[in-house]
Each structure stands twice: as C-alpha cells, then as structure tokens.
Design an enzyme around this catalytic site. Structure first.
Site, PDB file in Angstrom:
ATOM      1  N   GLU A 268      11.725  33.657  41.024  1.00  0.00           N
ATOM      2  CA  GLU A 268      11.074  34.971  41.023  1.00  0.00           C
ATOM      3  C   GLU A 268       9.739  34.907  40.278  1.00  0.00           C
ATOM      4  O   GLU A 268       9.548  35.555  39.248  1.00  0.00           O
ATOM      5  CB  GLU A 268      11.982  36.005  40.349  1.00  0.00           C
ATOM      6  CG  GLU A 268      13.314  36.207  41.039  1.00  0.00           C
ATOM      7  CD  GLU A 268      14.257  37.065  40.217  1.00  0.00           C
ATOM      8  OE1 GLU A 268      13.898  37.405  39.068  1.00  0.00           O
ATOM      9  OE2 GLU A 268      15.336  37.389  40.707  1.00  0.00           O
ATOM     10  N   GLY A 270       6.037  35.722  39.180  1.00  0.00           N
ATOM     11  CA  GLY A 270       5.096  36.846  39.229  1.00  0.00           C
ATOM     12  C   GLY A 270       3.746  36.353  38.777  1.00  0.00           C
ATOM     13  O   GLY A 270       2.829  36.124  39.560  1.00  0.00           O
ATOM     14  N   ARG A 307      -3.326  42.794  27.474  1.00  0.00           N
ATOM     15  CA  ARG A 307      -2.671  41.565  27.011  1.00  0.00           C
ATOM     16  C   ARG A 307      -3.279  40.984  25.731  1.00  0.00           C
ATOM     17  O   ARG A 307      -2.531  40.511  24.858  1.00  0.00           O
ATOM     18  CB  ARG A 307      -2.672  40.521  28.129  1.00  0.00           C
ATOM     19  CG  ARG A 307      -1.890  40.950  29.364  1.00  0.00           C
ATOM     20  CD  ARG A 307      -1.763  39.826  30.383  1.00  0.00           C
ATOM     21  NE  ARG A 307      -0.818  38.832  29.933  1.00  0.00           N
ATOM     22  CZ  ARG A 307      -1.159  37.656  29.440  1.00  0.00           C
ATOM     23  NH1 ARG A 307      -2.437  37.330  29.333  1.00  0.00           N
ATOM     24  NH2 ARG A 307      -0.234  36.804  29.053  1.00  0.00           N
ATOM     25  N   TYR A 311      -0.294  40.989  23.224  1.00  0.00           N
ATOM     26  CA  TYR A 311       0.352  39.679  23.127  1.00  0.00           C
ATOM     27  C   TYR A 311      -0.510  38.635  22.415  1.00  0.00           C
ATOM     28  O   TYR A 311      -0.131  37.458  22.391  1.00  0.00           O
ATOM     29  CB  TYR A 311       0.682  39.143  24.530  1.00  0.00           C
ATOM     30  CG  TYR A 311       1.560  40.020  25.365  1.00  0.00           C
ATOM     31  CD1 TYR A 311       2.837  40.373  24.941  1.00  0.00           C
ATOM     32  CD2 TYR A 311       1.143  40.495  26.610  1.00  0.00           C
ATOM     33  CE1 TYR A 311       3.652  41.176  25.718  1.00  0.00           C
ATOM     34  CE2 TYR A 311       1.951  41.299  27.395  1.00  0.00           C
ATOM     35  CZ  TYR A 311       3.203  41.632  26.941  1.00  0.00           C
ATOM     36  OH  TYR A 311       4.013  42.424  27.719  1.00  0.00           O
ATOM     37  N   CYS A 342     -11.260  53.985  21.521  1.00  0.00           N
ATOM     38  CA  CYS A 342     -11.478  54.440  20.155  1.00  0.00           C
ATOM     39  C   CYS A 342     -10.350  53.975  19.230  1.00  0.00           C
ATOM     40  O   CYS A 342      -9.585  54.770  18.696  1.00  0.00           O
ATOM     41  CB  CYS A 342     -11.620  55.962  20.114  1.00  0.00           C
ATOM     42  SG  CYS A 342     -12.238  56.556  18.536  1.00  0.00           S
ATOM     43  N   GLU A 343     -10.190  52.685  19.120  1.00  0.00           N
ATOM     44  CA  GLU A 343      -9.383  52.017  18.116  1.00  0.00           C
ATOM     45  C   GLU A 343      -9.719  50.548  18.231  1.00  0.00           C
ATOM     46  O   GLU A 343     -10.504  50.152  19.092  1.00  0.00           O
ATOM     47  CB  GLU A 343      -7.882  52.252  18.328  1.00  0.00           C
ATOM     48  CG  GLU A 343      -7.317  51.682  19.597  1.00  0.00           C
ATOM     49  CD  GLU A 343      -5.804  51.890  19.685  1.00  0.00           C
ATOM     50  OE1 GLU A 343      -5.084  50.917  19.442  1.00  0.00           O
ATOM     51  OE2 GLU A 343      -5.374  53.017  19.959  1.00  0.00           O
ATOM     52  N   TYR A 370      -0.416  41.570  35.235  1.00  0.00           N
ATOM     53  CA  TYR A 370      -0.302  42.510  34.120  1.00  0.00           C
ATOM     54  C   TYR A 370      -1.670  43.012  33.650  1.00  0.00           C
ATOM     55  O   TYR A 370      -1.871  43.278  32.481  1.00  0.00           O
ATOM     56  CB  TYR A 370       0.494  41.881  32.966  1.00  0.00           C
ATOM     57  CG  TYR A 370       1.812  41.339  33.440  1.00  0.00           C
ATOM     58  CD1 TYR A 370       2.829  42.199  33.833  1.00  0.00           C
ATOM     59  CD2 TYR A 370       2.028  39.972  33.570  1.00  0.00           C
ATOM     60  CE1 TYR A 370       4.034  41.718  34.314  1.00  0.00           C
ATOM     61  CE2 TYR A 370       3.228  39.476  34.053  1.00  0.00           C
ATOM     62  CZ  TYR A 370       4.232  40.363  34.424  1.00  0.00           C
ATOM     63  OH  TYR A 370       5.412  39.869  34.910  1.00  0.00           O
TER      64      TYR A 370
END
Length: 423
Positions: A268, A270, A307, A311, A342-343, A370
């Site tokens: 599977e 991705g 990401r 991550y 705004c961060e 993603y």
C-alpha cells in the site's frame, strides 16, 4: 524536475511557464514520475502475484486516483469519503481496501454497505462485525507486530504503544472471536510506519504474518502495507526496492509453498508513489536581512506544506529563477526560508541557495505526498491550485480557492446583525 539550459522542466515543459499560466503558489505533479515508481515496484516483485494498493491519503485528487487506476493500481482508503472519491475515479468497491482507525461503527456500516474490503484493527471492531454480520462479511485483520523502526515517531505505527492494529500478543483473542462468529478472514495486514531503509523490517513482519496465517486456512492475500523511504535530499539513504523485492518475494514464495497454494502479496504505497512527483511552487515576497539571519519570505506557509513544522522534515528547495548549472554557478547565500503564517513558520533553516531576490520563484521538492492533502485555510488563506503534467502537457486538476470558498458552510445569525453595543 530536470535542468536544461538554465530552465527547470517537467516533461520538457518549462516550470516558469507553468507558474505564469496558473499562478502561485501552485502544486505541480509529474505523471511520468508516478508511472516510473509504479513500474519500479512491479519489476522488483515480478516473481509473485503482486497487487499495489495506492494509499490515497497521501494525495487524494481525483485525477491522481484516475491515473493510478489507469496504471492498474488499486486503492487503500482510511475514510469512507476517500473511498467515495475512489469510486468517482472509477474504482470498483471491491478494489478499495478500507483501513479505519477508531472510527464509528456507523462509518464501518457505511463501508460494508458500499462493498469495500474491510480491514479490522481492533478487537472491539472485530466483535462488532461478528455480532452485526456473522459470517456474511469477510475481513482482513491489521496486526500490530511490535516492531519499532522507521523515521519520525509520529509516523511509526508498528511499535508496542501504537494505537494501530491488534497486538500480536492478542492472537488467541482474534482466533476466538473469528471462530465464535464464524467471521471469514480473507487477509492479514501489517504496516509498521514509514522510512524503512532495508528489507529487514519487512522480513521480520513477514515472519509474524506467515506464522499467524496458520490460524486462517482461507486467506486470499497478505498485505505488507508500505514504508519505503524516499530521498528528500542528495545523499539520502533510500529503500533499495529491488533488494526488497528479491528478499520478500523469496520469503513469500516459500510461505505459499508451505501454505499449500499461491495467494496475493499486497503493498500500500502512498508517499513512495507520489512524493517525488510533486513540486510546490512559491513566489518570494521579500528578502529580509536581520543582524543574525537573512529571511526569504514566500507566499505560502505551513498551511500548504506542514511537514517541516510537524515532522521536522527536510524538503529540498530550488531557486528556479536563478538556477545552478554546471558551467555557471550563481553566488550562493545562506537563508532561513519562511512562510507568511502568523506564527513560527519555517521551511528551512540556514539553507544555502543561489541568491534569492524578491519575485524569484522557488520550488519545494517532494511535495506530492502530504502537501495538499494536509493543507488548511489557517489564517484565512486560500489553498493553491493543482496541476498535473501528463503526456507533455500541464492540466489544471484543482482550481485555486477563492474568498467564497472560505465562507462556504458558515451560517450568519441574524440576531448578531446589530449596532455595536456601547460599553
């Protein structure tokens, strides 16, 4: 993405021309790269009855799903809505694996009614299936093998403390429930996470499933999930898919001989299929020189590519407007590449790039997996358009959002349409 005469190209299409035609920011996908990855996987497992199930959560655009179906790839879904998109793309319900995690029984019922292949990942769900359908619905069972390998802990799913799957230590309980309700078990599934560098983790998982298969004489497939590591920068260690194919195929053939008949081997993938196909093109808004850092601020952010912040993922960045070429290397400078949210919103820290100027187009690589699928409207920002380059032509496969999209679904309360109350 290839460099040719100072021009970045996808299938001989100038990337800057794509940016001019469709606007920025923009996701661009290379169909040829996806097809290449499918071919690599097939050729690596040529000695077994292989079935590829694309993990649609990585990139769920219906045109990407149609491309997968065109190439003979089937589908893995984690929600009924993903499955419905797959059916719109032309997949038959039986071609779609449904692997939920802690969803409501109502969604399970909807999946069964649609005719999806149900992959059970908890004992309570297995018991509910038995109580509700008895022997009428065949299932596969997702096993947690207690294997801890791979990349970031947030994408590691096979360790003992993971929420995913039925623990291999509950083997007897699985068998008791399937026998109690006469539930047909058609497959066994394992997915231990992403970024495996070699075949060893798959082989350890395979040994667990091969041993468990003795409890279920009517299997039609064994599903090893995925987790193939792709390169995010030059020199990255990646999964040797050819080696994986040789070792896993040999082990699987030996298992089938002992099992008494040939069954299907499922994967599977991705990220493996779509990550390298994708490029997020952005425009440089400003170059801000501070005493300690020089910031490149672009017209995108974690709302389009989460990401790096979620991550700590590395994404290669190319300055398409000022590319490096073999015979003429521009001056490189060190930048922090940041977004407009705004961060703290950092794509890259201390990244060396050919000199960046306002208006330059940058490309974040490996944005196929993603990227859009995890995008949001945070800060009331629009999600970008998507383009697929197919057979040498760029096609718009998703329109850029507008202000009307931000308001869609919101409900105005008439009682709030009042004059400002004086304090």
């Amino acid at each position: 993405m290839q460099l040719n005469n100072r021009t970045y190209q996808i299938q001989d299409v100038n990337v800057l021309d794509i940016a001019d035609e469709f606007g920025l920011p923009l996701y661009v996908y290379d169909a040829d790269k996806i097809i290449e990855k499918i071919g690599l996987l097939r050729s690596s497992f040529s000695g077994v009855n292989l079935k590829i199930k694309y993990a649609a959560k990585a990139l769920t655009n219906i045109s990407i799903l149609k491309l997968m179906r065109q190439q003979g790839v089937e589908m893995d879904s984690v929600s009924v809505n993903e499955a419905r998109m797959g059916m719109l793309a032309g997949f038959a319900p039986g071609q779609i694996m449904f692997t939920p995690s802690g969803v409501s029984f109502e969604e399970i019922r909807e999946a069964v009614d649609l005719g999806l292949q149900l992959n059970v990942d908890s004992l309570p769900l297995l018991e509910w299936v038995g109580q509700t359908y008895g022997s009428q619905v065949a299932v596969s069972i997702r096993i947690n093998p207690h294997i801890s390998e791979g990349g970031n802990i947030k994408i590691s799913t096979g360790h003992a403390d993971s929420k995913f799957g039925v623990s291999i230590l509950q083997r007897d309980a699985i068998r008791e429930l399937t026998e109690k309700y006469q539930i047909p078990v058609s497959g066994l599934h394992i997915h231990t996470g992403s970024d495996f560098k070699n075949a060893d983790a798959f082989l350890r998982g395979a040994d667990i499933l091969f041993d468990l298969a003795a409890d279920y004489p009517n299997l039609t497939f064994i599903d090893f999930g995925s987790g193939f590591k792709v390169a995010y920068k030059e020199g990255d260690h990646v999964t040797d898919v050819a080696e994986l194919g040789r070792k896993v195929s040999a082990a699987f053939q030996n298992f089938c001989q002992q099992y008494g008949r040939d069954i299907e081997l499922w994967f599977e993938p991705g990220k493996f299929l779509v990550s390298e196909s994708g490029h997020l093109l952005v425009k440089t808004n400003i170059v801000k020189e501070n005493p300690t850092r020089t910031f490149v601020a672009v017209d995108s952010g974690l709302n389009h590519l989460i990401r790096p912040m979620m991550y700590d993922a590395y994404h290669d960045i190319k300055n398409i407007s000022n590319p490096s070429v073999a015979d003429e290397t521009p001056v490189e400078k060190t930048y922090n590449v940041v977004g407009y949210i705004c961060e703290t919103d950092t794509f890259a820290t201390d990244r060396s790039l050919p000199e960046v100027k306002p208006g330059d187009v940058l490309s974040f690589e490996n944005a196929g997996a993603y990227g859009f699928s995890m995008a949001s409207n945070y800060n009331a920002r629009f999600r970008p358009a998507e383009v697929l380059v197919y057979e040498g032509r760029p096609y718009l496969i998703r329109q850029r959002e507008t202000f009307d999209d931000l308001l869609r679904g919101q409900v105005d309360i008439p009682a709030l349409n009042l004059e400002v109350i004086e304090q």
